[in-house]
Enzyme design. Structure first.
Site, short mmCIF file in Angstrom:
data_model
loop_
_atom_site.label_atom_id
_atom_site.label_comp_id
_atom_site.label_asym_id
_atom_site.label_seq_id
_atom_site.Cartn_x
_atom_site.Cartn_y
_atom_site.Cartn_z
CB SER A 137 -40.94 -20.44 5.98
OG SER A 137 -40.57 -21.52 5.15
CE1 TYR B 116 -35.92 -20.39 8.53
CE2 TYR B 116 -37.47 -21.86 7.46
CZ TYR B 116 -36.83 -20.65 7.52
OH TYR B 116 -37.10 -19.68 6.57
N1 LIG Z 1 -35.11 -16.53 1.45
C1 LIG Z 1 -36.12 -17.38 1.48
O1 LIG Z 1 -36.34 -18.15 0.54
C2 LIG Z 1 -37.03 -17.41 2.67
C3 LIG Z 1 -38.18 -18.21 2.59
C4 LIG Z 1 -39.05 -18.24 3.66
C5 LIG Z 1 -38.78 -17.49 4.79
N2 LIG Z 1 -37.65 -16.73 4.85
C6 LIG Z 1 -37.44 -15.95 6.07
O2 LIG Z 1 -37.20 -14.60 5.71
C7 LIG Z 1 -36.46 -13.97 6.74
C8 LIG Z 1 -35.30 -13.23 6.10
O3 LIG Z 1 -34.47 -14.17 5.45
P1 LIG Z 1 -33.57 -13.80 4.21
O4 LIG Z 1 -33.76 -14.87 3.22
O5 LIG Z 1 -33.78 -12.40 3.82
O6 LIG Z 1 -32.12 -14.00 4.88
P2 LIG Z 1 -30.80 -13.13 4.81
O7 LIG Z 1 -30.61 -12.55 3.46
O8 LIG Z 1 -29.74 -13.98 5.38
O9 LIG Z 1 -31.10 -11.89 5.81
C9 LIG Z 1 -31.23 -12.11 7.19
C10 LIG Z 1 -31.37 -10.77 7.88
O10 LIG Z 1 -31.59 -11.00 9.28
C11 LIG Z 1 -30.60 -10.30 10.03
N3 LIG Z 1 -30.35 -11.07 11.24
C12 LIG Z 1 -29.95 -12.36 11.34
N4 LIG Z 1 -29.87 -12.71 12.63
C13 LIG Z 1 -30.24 -11.63 13.36
C14 LIG Z 1 -30.37 -11.36 14.74
N5 LIG Z 1 -30.09 -12.29 15.67
N6 LIG Z 1 -30.78 -10.13 15.14
C15 LIG Z 1 -31.06 -9.18 14.22
N7 LIG Z 1 -30.96 -9.37 12.90
C16 LIG Z 1 -30.55 -10.58 12.47
C17 LIG Z 1 -29.41 -10.16 9.07
O11 LIG Z 1 -28.55 -9.09 9.39
P3 LIG Z 1 -27.22 -9.30 10.32
O12 LIG Z 1 -26.59 -10.59 9.88
O13 LIG Z 1 -26.39 -8.09 10.07
O14 LIG Z 1 -27.74 -9.35 11.71
C18 LIG Z 1 -30.14 -9.89 7.76
O15 LIG Z 1 -30.55 -8.54 7.71
C19 LIG Z 1 -36.03 -15.07 7.71
O16 LIG Z 1 -36.91 -15.08 8.82
C20 LIG Z 1 -36.23 -16.33 6.89
O17 LIG Z 1 -36.49 -17.44 7.69
C21 LIG Z 1 -36.76 -16.68 3.82
#
Ligand SMILES: NC(=O)c1ccc[n+]([C@@H]2O[C@H](COP(=O)([O-])OP(=O)(O)OC[C@H]3O[C@@H](n4cnc5c(N)ncnc54)[C@H](OP(=O)(O)O)[C@@H]3O)[C@@H](O)[C@H]2O)c1
Length: 260
Positions: free
Chosen positions: A151, A164
């Site tokens: 991130s 985080y």
């Molecule tokens: N969105 C942004 O702006 C952004 C920016 C920078 C970095 N990120 C990073 O991108 C990654 C994905 O985030 P996102 O924005 O796509 O979030 P999201 O839409 O909430 O998706 C999170 C995913 O992770 C899974 N998950 C959560 N906890 C888990 C666990 N303990 N074991 C296995 N799977 C798990 C969820 O499925 P289940 O709930 O079914 O387990 C879901 O598939 C994260 O690492 C986040 O920090 C996001």
């Protein structure tokens, strides 16, 4: 002239994407599948994984799923080895699963801190270790790709996200250590740094119009990102075209961290 055209084709490559059921993980999985990979979606909940696996298959691409919680050590180790056994190995791992717990410092408990670090960092290390073992044991020699979803907060501070940001910085450090340790074996280890993308993790921020105003004014692109805009970065890092890219942080943030 055969080597003039960069090779982004992922045909025959099996890639496990943690947190692949929605958001960035799903968008990256779709891009990898559309580039030829067999993508294995992971998350904790079987229903959405089945649904998204079937949708990728219906689009004519190759997909599988493996449900486990990345922070459940036993289940995660069993899960990644089950994937490798079913597919005759593993070419790529995208350590992407994650969540967020935002609290001011006096309300950030040890439990909350350790929970976030456990899901984002410790779990990613554990899966990385198992993946490298699998990649090293491939019959035609070691090869593979490790990608971490980091991130922009790995390098830029923001209030209330102590574990985080610490975990994301840790992932980037681990990618560099991996590059140092496996760089000579054809196994690369890189991080992607997304800026602000429209996914569920950001739901509380999206409810706040002032935050959206800040994102749009702070980002040269002038908007939030669509998850599909991460597809090119992960496909590149997974591909032969990125064979000499190692220990790198690929920023995908609409220019946010390039400007004041
Ligand atoms: N969105 C942004 O702006 C952004 C920016 C920078 C970095 N990120 C990073 O991108 C990654 C994905 O985030 P996102 O924005 O796509 O979030 P999201 O839409 O909430 O998706 C999170 C995913 O992770 C899974 N998950 C959560 N906890 C888990 C666990 N303990 N074991 C296995 N799977 C798990 C969820 O499925 P289940 O709930 O079914 O387990 C879901 O598939 C994260 O690492 C986040 O920090 C996001």
């Amino acid at each position: 002239m055969d080597d003039w055209k960069p090779n982004f084709d992922l045909s025959g490559r099996v890639v496990l994407v943690t947190g692949g059921s929605r958001g960035l993980g799903l968008a990256m999985s779709r891009a990898l599948a559309a580039s030829g990979a067999t993508v294995v979606l992971n998350g904790r909940t079987a229903g959405p994984l089945e649904e998204q696996r079937d949708a990728i298959r219906a689009a004519g691409y190759s997909a599988d799923m493996e449900a486990f919680a990345v922070d459940d050590a036993e289940a995660a180790v069993a899960g990644i080895h089950a994937v490798a056994k079913r597919h005759g190995g593993l070419y790529g791992l995208v350590n992407n699963a994650g969540h967020q717990r935002r609290h001011p410092i006096e309300e950030m408990s040890d439990e909350a801190f350790e929970d976030v670090v456990s899901v984002h960092l410790t779990a990613a290390f554990r899966l990385m270790r198992e993946a490298v073992g699998i990649m090293r044991a491939m019959p035609d020699g070691p090869r593979g790709r490790l990608v971490f979803t980091s991130s922009v907060t790995a390098r830029l501070g923001r209030r209330n996200i102590y574990p985080y940001a610490a975990a994301k910085s840790g992932l980037e450090a681990m990618a560099r250590v991996g590059a140092a340790e496996f760089g000579g074996e054809g196994i690369t280890c890189n991080a992607i740094e997304p800026g602000y993308f429209l996914t569920e993790i950001n739901a509380p921020l999206l409810e706040d119009q002032a935050f959206t105003d800040w994102v749009t004014s702070r980002t040269p692109a002038g908007r939030w990102a669509d998850p599909a805009e991460l597809g090119g970065a992960v496909t590149f890092l997974m591909s032969t075209a990125a064979s000499y890219v190692n220990g790198h942080e690929l920023v995908v943030d609409g220019g946010m961290t390039a400007v004041l």
